[in-house]
Design a protein around this motif. Structure first.
Motif, PDB file in Angstrom:
ATOM      1  N   SER A  11      -7.241   6.160  -5.848  1.00 47.13           N
ATOM      2  CA  SER A  11      -6.548   4.890  -5.622  1.00 47.13           C
ATOM      3  C   SER A  11      -6.533   4.048  -6.888  1.00 47.13           C
ATOM      4  O   SER A  11      -7.436   4.137  -7.731  1.00 47.13           O
ATOM      5  CB  SER A  11      -7.214   4.093  -4.495  1.00 47.13           C
ATOM      6  OG  SER A  11      -7.215   4.826  -3.289  1.00 47.13           O
ATOM      7  N   ASP A  31      -3.084   6.769  -3.859  1.00 49.69           N
ATOM      8  CA  ASP A  31      -2.733   5.476  -3.267  1.00 49.69           C
ATOM      9  C   ASP A  31      -2.676   4.408  -4.352  1.00 49.69           C
ATOM     10  O   ASP A  31      -3.570   4.333  -5.204  1.00 49.69           O
ATOM     11  CB  ASP A  31      -3.758   5.071  -2.204  1.00 49.69           C
ATOM     12  CG  ASP A  31      -3.541   5.803  -0.892  1.00 49.69           C
ATOM     13  OD1 ASP A  31      -2.583   6.601  -0.817  1.00 49.69           O
ATOM     14  OD2 ASP A  31      -4.318   5.586   0.049  1.00 49.69           O
ATOM     15  N   HIS A  42       0.876  -1.169   0.000  1.00 52.65           N
ATOM     16  CA  HIS A  42       0.000   0.000   0.000  1.00 52.65           C
ATOM     17  C   HIS A  42       0.915   1.220   0.000  1.00 52.65           C
ATOM     18  O   HIS A  42       1.540   1.543   1.012  1.00 52.65           O
ATOM     19  CB  HIS A  42      -0.903  -0.001   1.232  1.00 52.65           C
ATOM     20  CG  HIS A  42      -1.762   1.229   1.350  1.00 52.65           C
ATOM     21  ND1 HIS A  42      -2.426   1.558   2.510  1.00 52.65           N
ATOM     22  CD2 HIS A  42      -2.052   2.224   0.474  1.00 52.65           C
ATOM     23  CE1 HIS A  42      -3.090   2.691   2.337  1.00 52.65           C
ATOM     24  NE2 HIS A  42      -2.873   3.117   1.111  1.00 52.65           N
ATOM     25  N   SER A  78      -8.982   4.120   2.440  1.00 50.10           N
ATOM     26  CA  SER A  78      -8.309   5.282   1.868  1.00 50.10           C
ATOM     27  C   SER A  78      -9.318   6.206   1.196  1.00 50.10           C
ATOM     28  O   SER A  78     -10.031   5.780   0.287  1.00 50.10           O
ATOM     29  CB  SER A  78      -7.258   4.852   0.840  1.00 50.10           C
ATOM     30  OG  SER A  78      -6.739   5.974   0.172  1.00 50.10           O
TER      31      SER A  78
END
Length: 968
Positions: free
Chosen positions: A837, A804, A793, A833
């Motif tokens: 992403s 991310d 991650h 998150s």
């Protein structure tokens, strides 16, 4: 009475004492630097303290290069005085040679040559500044610093018996070399981590090097007092005429102690060539041994389980044949032929068929182990020759590790290398033949028949256990300098060592340990030293970051230190037992340390699942058995004196010099591999992020060649900014202790996160990124039955926005419960998150079915990059809070068994753009609207190079072309 400098010799036009040469050099050199510093601070203070990241007040003291090379008039002042310095400098080098030259001594000539080289390179980096030509400035600078190592060491070695001069030289050299680690550390803090103020601290270390360096040469004023410049040697020291009084003999002993006494004997080109041949032949052995696992590994990869070819790991047990007296006599009396036959392992690169290449390497390793065991046994009656051969074997490992560092963890003479991927097999083979002929030119001293036939029993068995543990430790931990660094790696921000440049610390520890074992064998054979080694192994196994690496350096030092005593003891016993059984135990350990990660595919695997701690404990217990044998061995040889001191000093001298040269070459390679950290994405003007996922099959292509170069070319031509690599952990014996990410990251200009390290028992997940990695954490997802599922991650700084990226490899198909638990874990992780992403993954599921609906769900908040792509089974790209603009699949050709999947995203910058992305993601009709390529901007498009038939077997496939998306 000798004249003073005021007494002018008859007929001389001028006469002065030689010490004024030293004073002139010191005063003018310091004036050059100090005048530039004073003028620079007075006229351009804020400009010369400013660097590429920070200025005043974060940075408040200038570096040497900024002071002397950037601006007028300080640059002119510096160059004026440094030009004047050159005269006294050349005179200083000349006088030092005249003072130290002795009949039959080659070292003074070598040191004089080094002194001239330093003077010329000093002119290079002072007159070609970093502003003029950064590359040449750095080349001259690093050459100067590397030459400083033999210069200072040689000056201490050749020092006349002057107590004050010897003391000052030792202190100033210690200060100089002691400042280098601090300078490197703070330069990395500035360059890599961009910490404010780090460059100022670096500058203080850099200036201290200047002060120490000039002061070290100023000490010659204490020695040149015996010279009167006409020129006449009034002390007689340069010709060695005067006998030394008892008091100065004490100083000579102190000097010899400071230099380990290795330069006391005369130089011989013949012995120098012998050492070079021995070390290179040792390098060839380690090259073949470390290549065996790689070519074996190719087969279980394709069989997805035990293939049967794994039996070739037993190629090392050939010394068992030495238990048969006629065979032993035959081998020992034909050592040259046996060593030459072992070179077949280097010829293997010419064999195209993988099966036959494996058998060729296996035969080479079989002959190499047999030949080396017989060589050591045949030399066991001559301590000097035996020690020399053992040094060749162990220094050869240091050469192998250095060569692998220079070739980004591949060995250039491995059978998986050829000209197309950076191999130097033909040159390596030619040098190996010459080295073997030289190495084997002396007749064996022990025919193999006689009193040794009766040896055996407990000493031989204990020695075999020690050899098995020793060779496993050397191979598994020390055959590549990045292995233990990756054991302690735990993600960004960087809080531990990096493979480049910190790998040299491992080589330095190995070198120091090896020399300690040779010079103080009784010391390293004690239980106290063994206890220190055990602590190092425990710290390495248990702790990450720098503290764990301190344990790595400790075990590196100990393994190399104890290698000599263990091998000497083994050579004096029955070779069939010590080396034959020893290599068999080594093989068991090799399989053991593979079983702990391959437990899902091998019989009995679950019993040792994830037990690297058991592996390390077993290794140290085996070495402990060898140490127990050593204590008995040493007690039997307590009264043995160091006979043939002259010969011992001779071969130790050359092997020490070889180690020094290897370390210098490693440092030079590390300098050229230093990361620049100035990487840029391909389409920054369009704010495009091109992401990819690729299962690289352990960097072996379908034909058993190392595939880094081909991977590099494809990734570069597809203009990939961020890519996840799976099946990327190669840091085990069976995989060659390699790291593909080092080459790819440095050649492509990308940041890299290796992912969970080798001691985390996964098949590997890595991340390469053109964007800075702000933070990363490593995860091992729930895997109660099957193989461990690694995940990264990472948070990237993409055009000023935090994005991310998740890189993930799911468990295998046979374990559905594992995969269900993993899907739930990862969905929650992604859902935690709030940032934009991307998931780059290997999910082992069909589109729109089963666990797919956990990954793509309200929990994760992620969307499939192309839900209608029905042909996927493993690789998936998911995303959220980004504008998806393109998707493509590119055929692998023969690089691996899995295609490269790509997606293009635009990173929103304004609030209105972010709101538009949110609306599009909420409306599936908008989200899945495809358009033709001509309707999207140029920066959004995939390279046209791979359309149609593509290039080198790579093309857009399945859908024959990329798909593009654009909101209404």
């Amino acid at each position: 009475m000798a004249p003073t400098y005021k007494d002018k010799p008859s007929g001389a036009l001028i006469s002065f004492n030689g010490k004024w040469i030293s004073w002139a050099h010191t005063i003018v050199a310091y004036t050059a630097f100090i005048s530039a510093l004073v003028i620079g601070i007075s006229l351009h203070y804020h400009k010369i303290v400013k660097n590429e990241h920070y200025g005043y007040p974060d940075e408040w003291f200038p570096s040497v290069s900024a002071t002397i090379g950037d601006r007028y008039p300080e640059r002119s002042f510096f160059m004026f005085f440094i030009a004047i310095t050159s005269g006294p400098r050349f005179a200083l080098v000349g006088l030092w040679y005249l003072l130290t030259a002795k009949p039959g001594k080659a070292l003074p000539k070598f040191i004089a040559g080094v002194g001239l080289f330093r003077t010329l390179t000093c002119g290079g980096w002072t007159y070609v500044t970093s502003t003029d030509d950064h590359d040449w400035h750095d080349i001259f600078m690093i050459s100067y610093l590397l030459a400083t190592i033999p210069w200072k060491y040689g000056c201490i070695t050749l020092s006349p018996p002057n107590a004050k001069a010897i003391k000052y030289r030792k202190y100033l050299a210690g200060g100089f070399f002691g400042a280098i680690p601090g300078m490197i550390y703070f330069f990395i803090q500035h360059k890599v981590h961009r910490i404010a103020g780090a460059y100022t601290t670096y500058s203080f270390f850099e200036w201290s090097l200047i002060l120490f360096d000039v002061a070290f040469d100023a000490v010659t004023a204490l020695d040149f007092g015996t010279f009167e410049i006409v020129i006449k040697d009034i002390g007689g020291l340069s010709q060695g005429k005067n006998k030394l009084p008892v008091s100065t003999m004490v100083l000579e002993k102190e000097k010899a102690k400071a230099t380990v006494g290795v330069f006391d004997a005369k130089f011989s080109w013949g012995e120098a060539f012998d050492t070079a041949a021995e070390v290179y032949h040792g390098f060839v052995f380690w090259s073949m041994l470390t290549s065996l696992g790689v070519v074996i590994w190719y087969f279980p990869l394709w069989y997805m389980g035990i293939s049967g070819y794994e039996a070739l790991v037993m190629s090392t047990i050939s010394p068992l044949l030495l238990g048969i007296k006629p065979v032993r006599s035959l081998v020992i009396n034909n050592l040259r032929a046996c060593h030459l036959l072992s070179l077949s392992g280097l010829l293997a690169w010419l064999v195209k068929d993988p099966v036959y290449r494996l058998f060729t390497v296996g035969f080479g390793v079989w002959m190499a182990c047999l030949s080396w065991a017989a060589t050591l046994f045949s030399a066991n009656v001559h301590e000097v020759r035996l020690e020399s051969k053992i040094l060749a074997w162990t220094v050869g490992l240091v050469v192998s590790s250095t060569a692998k560092f220079a070739w980004w963890t591949n060995n250039p003479i491995w059978p998986i290398m050829h000209a197309e991927n950076g191999g130097k097999n033909d040159i390596g083979l030619a040098l190996a033949v010459l080295a073997t002929l030289r190495f084997s030119r002396k007749a064996p001293l022990n025919s193999g028949i006689g009193k040794n036939d009766k040896q055996g029993g407990a000493p031989s068995f204990l020695a075999a256990l020690g050899i098995g543990g020793l060779f496993f430790g050397m191979h598994s931990l020390l055959s590549d300098t990045s292995t233990m660094i990756l054991w302690v790696w735990d993600g960004y921000p960087v809080r531990g060592p990096l493979s480049a440049p910190h790998g040299w610390f491992t080589v330095a520890a190995m070198s120091a340990g090896l020399l300690t074992g040779v010079l103080r064998p009784k010391l390293v054979s004690t239980w106290s030293a063994y206890g220190v080694g055990c602590i190092g192994a425990a710290v390495l196994t248990s702790y990450p970051r720098w503290f764990g690496y301190y344990g790595a350096l400790t075990i590196a030092f100990y393994l190399m230190a104890v290698a000599g005593p263990l091998l000497i003891a083994a050579a004096k016993e029955n070779p069939a037992m010590t080396f034959g059984l020893g290599f068999f135990i080594y093989n068991i350990m090799v399989l053991f340390h593979v079983w702990v990660v391959a437990y899902a595919f091998v019989p009995g695997g679950p019993l040792v699942r994830e037990h690297t701690d058991w592996v390390m404990t077993s290794m140290m217990v085996l070495i402990g058995c060898g140490v127990f044998n050593l204590t008995s061995f040493n007690s039997l040889h307590r009264n043995t004196t160091n006979r043939r001191r002259y010969s011992v000093s001779q071969h130790r001298k050359y092997h020490t010099f070889a180690l020094g040269l290897i370390n210098i070459l490693f440092l030079a390679s590390a300098y050229f591999r230093f990361p620049t950290n100035d990487y840029q994405p391909y389409h920054a003007d369009s704010r495009v992020l091109t992401a990819g996922i690729w299962t690289i099959h352990f960097s072996l292509d379908n034909d058993m060649w190392s595939s880094e170069y081909r991977m590099r070319d494809l990734i570069k031509e597809l203009e990939v900014d961020v890519i996840g690599l799976l099946e990327s952990d190669l840091q085990r014996i069976i995989m060659g202790n390699r790291d593909t990410t080092q080459f790819l990251a440095e050649d492509l200009g990308m940041y890299v996160d290796y992912g969970p390290g080798p001691n985390k028992h996964t098949w590997g997940a890595a991340l390469l990124s053109k964007f800075p990695i702000v933070n990363s954490t490593h995860h091992l997802l729930p895997s109660p039955v099957g193989e461990l599922a690694p995940a990264i991650h990472a948070t990237l700084d993409c055009y000023g926005e935090l994005v991310d990226v998740f890189v993930f490899h799911s468990g295998q198909e046979e374990d559905p419960e594992d995969r269900r638990l993993q899907s739930e874990y990862l969905a929650k992780l992604m859902g935690s998150s709030p940032r934009p992403s991307i998931l780059l993954s290997y999910l082992v599921t069909q589109p729109l079915k089963g666990n797919y609906n956990t990954y793509v769900s309200d929990i994760s908040g992620m969307h499939d990059v192309e839900p209608s792509d029905w042909d996927r089974w493993c690789e998936y790209i998911l995303y959220k809070n980004l504008q998806r603009v393109g998707y493509a699949r590119v055929s692998r050709h023969t690089i691996t068994d899995t295609e490269l999947q790509l997606a293009k995203f635009v990173v929103p910058s304004s609030e209105s753009e972010k709101a538009g992305v949110a609306r599009m993601e909420a409306d599936q009709r908008l989200r899945d609207r495809r358009v033709s390529e001509d309707q999207v901007p140029e920066g959004w498009r995939f390279p046209a190079l791979f359309r149609g038939q593509g290039v080198r077997g790579h093309r857009y496939h399945v859908f024959d072309e990329p798909w593009y998306y654009k909101p209404e």
